[in-house]
Design a protein around this motif. Structure first.
Motif, PDB file in Angstrom:
ATOM      1  N   THR A  11      -3.977   4.043  -1.340  1.00  0.00           N
ATOM      2  CA  THR A  11      -4.830   3.588  -0.252  1.00  0.00           C
ATOM      3  C   THR A  11      -3.958   2.856   0.757  1.00  0.00           C
ATOM      4  O   THR A  11      -3.162   1.980   0.381  1.00  0.00           O
TER       5      THR A  11
ATOM      6  N   THR B 294      -2.246   2.206  -7.267  1.00  0.00           N
ATOM      7  CA  THR B 294      -2.994   2.109  -8.523  1.00  0.00           C
ATOM      8  C   THR B 294      -2.817   3.424  -9.282  1.00  0.00           C
ATOM      9  O   THR B 294      -1.917   4.203  -8.994  1.00  0.00           O
TER      10      THR B 294
ATOM     11  N   ARG C 238       0.279   7.784   5.308  1.00  0.00           N
ATOM     12  CA  ARG C 238      -1.156   8.057   5.433  1.00  0.00           C
ATOM     13  C   ARG C 238      -1.489   9.538   5.269  1.00  0.00           C
ATOM     14  O   ARG C 238      -2.658   9.885   5.057  1.00  0.00           O
TER      15      ARG C 238
ATOM     16  N   THR D 183       0.995  -3.823  -4.693  1.00  0.00           N
ATOM     17  CA  THR D 183       0.819  -3.725  -3.244  1.00  0.00           C
ATOM     18  C   THR D 183       2.179  -3.779  -2.558  1.00  0.00           C
ATOM     19  O   THR D 183       3.084  -4.512  -2.977  1.00  0.00           O
TER      20      THR D 183
ATOM     21  N   LEU E 203      -0.053  -0.961   1.511  1.00  0.00           N
ATOM     22  CA  LEU E 203      -0.285   0.077   0.527  1.00  0.00           C
ATOM     23  C   LEU E 203      -0.816  -0.534  -0.764  1.00  0.00           C
ATOM     24  O   LEU E 203      -0.242  -1.503  -1.272  1.00  0.00           O
TER      25      LEU E 203
ATOM     26  N   THR F 279      -1.298   9.819   0.391  1.00  0.00           N
ATOM     27  CA  THR F 279      -2.707   9.617   0.027  1.00  0.00           C
ATOM     28  C   THR F 279      -3.346  10.877  -0.543  1.00  0.00           C
ATOM     29  O   THR F 279      -4.527  10.865  -0.914  1.00  0.00           O
TER      30      THR F 279
ATOM     31  N   THR G 227      -3.826   0.864   4.580  1.00  0.00           N
ATOM     32  CA  THR G 227      -4.450   0.282   5.766  1.00  0.00           C
ATOM     33  C   THR G 227      -3.348  -0.055   6.753  1.00  0.00           C
ATOM     34  O   THR G 227      -2.217  -0.388   6.369  1.00  0.00           O
TER      35      THR G 227
ATOM     36  N   GLU H 246      -4.951   5.704  -8.989  1.00  0.00           N
ATOM     37  CA  GLU H 246      -5.599   6.652  -8.100  1.00  0.00           C
ATOM     38  C   GLU H 246      -4.685   6.931  -6.898  1.00  0.00           C
ATOM     39  O   GLU H 246      -3.675   6.245  -6.708  1.00  0.00           O
TER      40      GLU H 246
END
Length: 254
Positions: free
Chosen positions: A198, A193, A159, A176, A190, A163, A200, A195
């Motif tokens: 991301t 992509t 995190r 993922t 996770l 990121t 959670t 980008e």
């Protein structure tokens, strides 16, 4: 983890690192860092300890430029003095973080409750990971990383570092990954992509292309690319194993 716990982990892991180095030739290769010998590991970690201590010690509000960093770290010692130099820098960092006021204002580079909390956490994990490197150079395993520290370090890596915009973990098609600790309250989902990653936390009903389940200490070293997947014997991978290759090739800290 509390600041005091991170500082204690820093003290403990740094002592173990120095002890491993003390019984190993400085020219020994570091298998977990293929381009390094043990002397390179000590120089790097000793440099980072002195660099990091400068921020809370002097209340610096911006990164050091090259000249100021050289002044903060000082000259590199000879091989004969290298281990003592490492121990001195490690002890000074522990002392600086212990004595710094809780509300000290200084530069940091990842989200944290306070600058002091950031530096204590970051240096605990910097040192724990490199302690494992020193053990690998010594050719013998050291104590496993404490479960609470390992869970905390996985969270910082996923995190915090992964990121960031400068992180290099990317995939041309969405992938993922779920990381689930079997010995503590840790679960991360996770989304990889083109980008920045991301992440959670917590259990999620969403499926993942790959799920890694195992003890926190092995997940910690696996995700920090210190433990090859085929040696993480207690980690159970379920799903697309090609994701492990993507992680190892692109999940790098800069």
């Amino acid at each position: 983890m509390e600041i005091t716990e991170h500082i204690e982990a820093l003290r403990h892991e740094g002592t173990l690192l120095a002890d491993a180095a003390a019984r190993t030739d400085l020219s020994a290769p570091v298998p977990t860092c293929p381009d390094w010998q043990l002397r390179d590991l000590l120089r790097h970690t000793g440099h980072v300890h002195r660099w990091a201590a400068a921020f809370p010690a002097r209340g610096l509000r911006a990164p050091l430029d090259e000249a100021d960093e050289e002044a903060a770290v000082g000259p590199m010692p000879s091989d004969a003095a290298l281990l003592d130099w490492f121990r001195e820098g490690h002890a000074a960092l522990v002392r600086t973080l212990t004595e710094a006021p809780a509300d000290v204002e200084c530069w940091s580079f990842l989200p944290a409750p306070s600058p002091l909390a950031f530096w204590a956490r970051r240096q605990a994990h910097e040192t724990a990971v490199h302690r494992h490197d020193a053990d690998s150079a010594a050719g013998e395993p050291g104590p496993v990383v404490d479960t609470a520290l390992a869970l905390d370090g996985i969270d910082e890596l996923l995190r915090g570092f992964m990121t960031r915009g400068r992180a290099t973990l990317r995939s041309d098609r969405p992938r993922t990954l779920r990381v689930r600790a079997g010995d503590g309250p840790g679960s991360w989902h996770l989304a990889i992509t083109q980008e920045p990653l991301t992440v959670t936390t917590g259990e999620s009903p969403e499926p993942a292309d790959l799920t890694l389940t195992g003890p926190a200490d092995e997940l910690y070293l696996l995700l920090w690319n210190r433990l090859p997947a085929d040696q993480a014997r207690k980690v159970e991978p379920t799903g697309d194993l090609d994701l492990l290759d993507l992680w190892r090739a692109t999940a790098m800290i800069r």
